[in-house]
Design an enzyme around this catalytic site. Structure first.
Site, short mmCIF file in Angstrom:
data_model
loop_
_atom_site.label_atom_id
_atom_site.label_comp_id
_atom_site.label_asym_id
_atom_site.label_seq_id
_atom_site.Cartn_x
_atom_site.Cartn_y
_atom_site.Cartn_z
N ALA A 195 2.96 -0.80 4.95
CA ALA A 195 2.42 -0.78 6.30
C ALA A 195 1.83 -2.12 6.73
O ALA A 195 1.74 -2.41 7.92
CB ALA A 195 1.34 0.31 6.41
N PRO A 227 0.80 -1.23 0.00
CA PRO A 227 0.00 0.00 0.00
C PRO A 227 0.83 1.28 0.00
O PRO A 227 1.87 1.35 0.65
CB PRO A 227 -0.81 -0.10 1.30
CG PRO A 227 -0.06 -1.03 2.16
CD PRO A 227 0.62 -2.00 1.23
N ASN A 228 0.36 2.26 -0.73
CA ASN A 228 0.92 3.60 -0.81
C ASN A 228 2.21 3.68 -1.62
O ASN A 228 2.74 4.77 -1.81
CB ASN A 228 1.16 4.20 0.59
CG ASN A 228 -0.16 4.44 1.32
OD1 ASN A 228 -1.02 5.14 0.80
ND2 ASN A 228 -0.33 3.82 2.48
N ASN A 240 7.55 -6.03 -0.79
CA ASN A 240 7.61 -4.88 0.10
C ASN A 240 6.20 -4.66 0.62
O ASN A 240 5.38 -4.04 -0.04
CB ASN A 240 8.08 -3.63 -0.66
CG ASN A 240 8.11 -2.41 0.24
OD1 ASN A 240 7.59 -2.44 1.35
ND2 ASN A 240 8.73 -1.33 -0.24
N TYR A 265 11.82 8.22 0.77
CA TYR A 265 11.66 7.05 -0.10
C TYR A 265 12.41 7.17 -1.43
O TYR A 265 12.34 6.26 -2.25
CB TYR A 265 10.17 6.82 -0.39
CG TYR A 265 9.35 6.56 0.84
CD1 TYR A 265 9.54 5.38 1.58
CD2 TYR A 265 8.39 7.45 1.28
CE1 TYR A 265 8.78 5.13 2.71
CE2 TYR A 265 7.63 7.19 2.41
CZ TYR A 265 7.83 6.04 3.12
OH TYR A 265 7.08 5.78 4.23
N ARG A 298 13.12 4.31 12.34
CA ARG A 298 11.87 5.07 12.29
C ARG A 298 11.00 4.78 13.51
O ARG A 298 11.51 4.35 14.53
CB ARG A 298 11.15 4.75 10.97
CG ARG A 298 12.05 5.13 9.75
CD ARG A 298 11.37 4.87 8.43
NE ARG A 298 10.17 5.70 8.30
CZ ARG A 298 9.24 5.52 7.38
NH1 ARG A 298 9.38 4.55 6.49
NH2 ARG A 298 8.17 6.29 7.34
N GLU A 338 11.66 -10.20 2.14
CA GLU A 338 10.96 -8.96 2.49
C GLU A 338 11.92 -7.79 2.31
O GLU A 338 13.05 -7.83 2.79
CB GLU A 338 10.48 -9.02 3.94
CG GLU A 338 9.75 -7.75 4.38
CD GLU A 338 9.32 -7.80 5.84
OE1 GLU A 338 9.20 -8.90 6.41
OE2 GLU A 338 9.11 -6.72 6.42
N ARG A 356 5.87 11.90 -3.40
CA ARG A 356 5.74 12.38 -2.03
C ARG A 356 6.93 11.93 -1.17
O ARG A 356 7.41 10.82 -1.34
CB ARG A 356 4.47 11.79 -1.38
CG ARG A 356 3.19 12.07 -2.10
CD ARG A 356 2.58 13.38 -1.65
NE ARG A 356 1.45 13.73 -2.53
CZ ARG A 356 0.83 14.89 -2.47
NH1 ARG A 356 1.21 15.81 -1.60
NH2 ARG A 356 -0.16 15.16 -3.30
N HIS A 398 12.44 -3.33 2.28
CA HIS A 398 11.92 -2.01 2.61
C HIS A 398 12.87 -0.96 2.05
O HIS A 398 14.09 -1.14 2.08
CB HIS A 398 11.79 -1.82 4.12
CG HIS A 398 10.72 -2.67 4.71
ND1 HIS A 398 9.40 -2.33 4.68
CD2 HIS A 398 10.78 -3.87 5.34
CE1 HIS A 398 8.68 -3.28 5.26
NE2 HIS A 398 9.50 -4.23 5.67
#
Lengths: 153, 153, 153, 153, 153, 153, 153, 153, 153, 153, 153, 153
Positions: free
Chosen positions: C77, C10-11, C74, C23, C107, C98, C18, C100
């Site tokens: 969230a 998501p996102n 990835n 990122y 974070r 996995e 953004r 990121h």
């Protein structure tokens, strides 16, 4: 005409003089004046009090029961541990709305938790001095719906 | 004229049909109509959407970035675990206000905690459908102060 | 030739538009193009998909079982609470890595914990889009060692 | 030419002699040799050191600041409690990548938590000795992007 | 000449009369006299106040902002829960040193945690009445280094 | 003449070279020199040692028992987990004062907790290199009161 | 005749194809067929649905309110975090029985906890596909006792 | 003849000199002499080592693998946090018995938990120096039962 | 004749006017009158005070030390967080009995915990105003047994 | 001659018949016989009892106070929650040694914690039936050292 | 013919006499009679026992191992803490089904947790006396599938 | 005439013989005699029972329902974990008062928590044997107020 007691907790007498980026640039006197002006237009009578003393806040709540229809309270730091204020609100049975100037969820974790909110009708936070105004609006709307009586503008 | 996206989360399509003592007697359609009426008077344009799907809510937030000035969102049960919605709000950078119909502090403990509130301007809960209206009012006031631009009633 | 399904959660469709300091400045399309370029040189075939829907991601994993040798995922969230995605990976039995973009340990605390990592071969985080490339490299190396079969560059 | 200090923590001198199903069949000397071979091809100079002593590892990090461009460190069991190593990495200011031979998330819970990862660029775990190679690759890529300087193969 | 407000919290008016093995044999008046004597030699002017009332302590901090350069405060039991005192210190912006007569780490667990220390320059505990003297010395040294101005003995 | 062992823990040999905004601009050698100068005026003899090795620190404490009257110790990162250092201090029975350059309460949560403070006379933190000087002053005052013997300036 | 909605959550469409030692050798279609056969003998009408989408499951529960007398639901991994499904069940007011194929107490700890069970009549786990049959039997028995109406075989 | 490495952890070199009410009146040399005497009678060869350094203890365990049949280890304070010692014991594969002079359950809570015990055959605590003797006896009995080989008195 | 100070905490001045189902129908004045009547028969002299201010309660405890033999205190909501009241009781050294009108264990969880009870002789809760009478009886019995002196009815 | 009560807790009557890989192949009768044989050689008189009833174990401890010098107790599963057995041991004041057949630290987490160990002289676990023998040896050695009286072999 | 031991735990002898809205209106004798009737039709032989004593329940489980094929047990309140009963079930190795009359998830939190369920085949709760019947049905189905042997109706 | 069952839990048969500083110097027989004497004067009939067996205590509570008006119970160590006793009290529906000889808040933390208190009218602790007498008084007062019936002295 609805009568509301507005209660300001500890350190709110510093408003406008310190940390304006966090709490805004108005003093407490200026906020009270604006609230009174807005309230008058709406046909609402308000009294306001500020204290740094937990006991004085408890008693302000108790005394409000003699004349007011509800409470708009910003308990400041007491929000996070004053079960005495919580008991006072529940004890007098007045509907109350908890307000905060800043978004308590976007600050330190200890500010996320309020021991007072569970005995309130609702909670509003994050809109600087408008939180008070929205709190008054919300409380009077709630009173109108509960009683069927309308504010007399 | 301010443009606001109103977002209703899971199970809110049941409003007015179930548990009226908790959520009030209005259906979601009636709430939307009232909000639109009030918004029009205030010179605010609103779009509203309801979904039970977390992904759809994420995308509604993303798409709002193309036209809206801010979000009023009731994430329902997703408030308590949807880091995806949280990331979407932070990702698009729109100011958001989280609202709840009931006082989340007067219900089960898992409802006290919101993972979405920390990325919002503020949170309002406990005033049945008025929470939305107060949220719109709060958001537009915030926008006006940030930009110096006034709503055009 | 190894076949790998790349899955973006998501996102991630917001990438490049953004928060570039967090990122990176590439869009998801640009990342996919670079990955495909690099993969082709290595003799690896990749398919990639992005979704904001937890259910769609679950099904992408299920469908990958029909053709792919492994997954680079990835989960965004969803990493922090989607036991459904975890069950899907374990259910289909494909090796997964996995990845990121940012260092999840530098974070917010809720990002340190992954419910998906325990069913993966390994985890790579903190190298912006290179995390995907390193993930592909790591996964294919793992496949080669498991099967004795070499990639055909 | 990039210069990287590789640091092996406690018990890694046992590699290849014990628990090969967990850590692989190579000795530490063989791993170092392979890393050096691969690094030479890439135009990277590496030094490597192993110690079972927390204080020696702290000092190896401090001394690396005199000549190296970055660190690839496998802190072994110290990952889970050595705030002294964490302070050393942050103190010298070198970019560091934490690596582990096995997937720390697929083992005992105390291994999931790293007190060192928060001060690193990223973390790679689960690919036996390739974790080191991927760590070098990731670190040099990161250095190239930060400085605009390319490795001279 | 530096001007420092010394603030004594709840139950410190009992000093010298109760539990001398824990808090020493001096009364609060004797401590204040010794502090004043030592301060005069150092060219420091001090005012001191004791109160058992949280609100009075909050206001003492607020009023100190009108004349003092800093605060030495022993918040007594309020250390462990008075976010109101914490907010007051941060609100007025005066540098503060928290002191305790006894070693708070050698007593009950609830005394280990201070909600006030995070907004102070530093903390000194365990040296009976000398904690105040060391606190004054530390605060004035800090002021001298910040401003370049020296005390005028 | 009082004899005090000053002990500097891990990474303090980096002082003055790294992160001056956090730990000040003096090197450890400069701090030791200043302490020795001040101590001489006060009629105090000090020895100082720095080590990054937990075991060496344990032994420095044990050896101090042969000649010193007390310890001033900055355990650095070991404060938060070294039960071995704690046992050494309690084992030799020397009075000790724990000092920190920065205010540990204003930093990461893991730094708030000290496993060593409970076996010390007191703790001083937040006053850069002055914390050591204040610690010496506090310790010698404590020794004078315990024994009735005065320092011989 | 009683009408029951059977709901299968995420990854249950993999049944019979993966991990038969854990979930049994029947496909979901075979389970549904057996349930329908058994139900018919008992005079029970059942509908069944499977989805990997949380939102779709929420809506299946909402739609069941139009025709069914109760729910038998296996929420799969959503059991452990979907407050949205919980709210849906409570919102529609249908009696529900939660079922699991395997004994959730004999698996990973995160599976012991169900956020959905508190709004159900009961929970049955550990009897492979019989869990569904027992759940139907239990639910209909409960309905009969509540209403005094008997199933019409 | 069985060969056992006895390992004494940090601060045990202080034995007999400090806190005899807690640890007994024997020095470590006297304990080692008594152990050696008893061992000789039993046909057991022992080597013993003490260190305050975690790394040295790790290496003592590693080196024991070259000649000894098992370990009797008193890890002192390292019991509670040294995953490095735990990994060393598991890494070399020697059977080990953890011993403590005092009853760890009758002291501070942090002493109740051992991170080393899970990789040992068993644990004995509370019998002053006899804990070592009982540990040797227990370990050799265990070795005899595992191998069928008897000690040669 | 025994002399007892009775202390009523915050909101107890509301008694008899609010929530009679929880706290009974007597006002505080009526309770005091009944207590005084009963005490007189028993040959006990009582003084009573009520305050909503934490500081005033602290001082009432301090002043009681000048004339009273013990305290019966209902700290109200302060029971749950006032370490200042706890310190006052321990500081003056008077025997105290904590009383509550309602059963604190049958109410909200935060009421189960008292920070004051640990420094009292005992606690009595759940018997409306009789809790006070039972507390007086218990305290005087305790005093008689401690001193051998009998009340003089 | 020393007299020791040996107490076997719940399910130990199953020994030798079930789970020999965990508890060994001897029945409880055989263990008692071996213990009695070894004890006789040592000049120790033992009585032994087994019960599955918590109350019976409490009474066995109470009755042992009439004749025995100490207790060797394997509380079985009661170790983890029987505060009644703990109170009995402390109440009668007999020295006790807690023993376990298996290493409780290498089993489920709930077995790591003993509520009984804090009131014992020491604890021995992990050596199958030898744990009892070592416990007797340890207890009698402790008694000899406490009293100066030697066992009469 | 299958032989099943039915075991009723503490307070179940009160059934039918107390709290019928929670546990139903049947006495335990009536439940046993109904179970026996139903069992006979199914070709199942059952014995049943009730006890309030933990030890007696442990022994009932042990004795069942001599004749029964499995257990249906309602441990009542012992479910939540009796590791002794858990050990007994695992010790004898009989398959067991845990049953409860009411939905333990809809009651107090301490009832959600069962220490016995992890060693059972499955758990059934919430269907008043039918829970026993469903438990028998489930257990026999499980036995049939395990053994291939069918009940002989 | 009121009839009350007094119940004494585990180890209370040791009273007067052990730890008199904690529990007083009276034996249980002497306490019962005093209670009976006092009760007779008050027109109260009491029966008393002591048992170390949890099951026996459960049955004593059940049998009391046949004749008594209420319970005064000192559950001893069972207070902290016996949900069986809790269920018995709630099951029979008799009003109960929990009593303790010593102040449970002034002892070990595990004693602060009672699982039985939530189902009692109130709790009294800290007054040695008078706790029982006060408990009887409190209970009978409560009964009189509930029923309007007076004790017949």
């Amino acid at each position: 005409m609805w009568r509301i007691q507005v209660i300001h907790g500890p350190n709110l007498n510093l408003l406008g003089r310190r940390e304006p980026e966090l709490y805004g640039r108005f003093t407490l006197a200026e906020i009270d004046e604006r609230l009174r002006g807005w309230a008058q237009e709406q046909g609402i009578e308000i009294q306001s009090i500020q204290s740094n003393h937990e006991g004085t806040l408890v008693e302000a709540i108790q005394q409000a029961a003699d004349w007011a229809d509800g409470l708009v309270i910003n308990p400041g730091a007491y929000s996070h541990y004053s079960y005495a204020i919580r008991d006072a609100i529940r004890g007098v049975g007045l509907p109350a709305v908890e307000v905060h100037l800043s978004n308590i969820y976007a600050r330190e974790p200890f500010r996320h938790q309020s021991v007072i909110a569970p005995v309130c009708v609702g909670q509003i936070s994050g809109f600087s001095w408008h939180s008070y105004r929205l709190g008054l609006e919300a409380l009077v709307t709630w009173l109108e719906e509960q009683t069927g009586r309308r504010r007399e503008k």
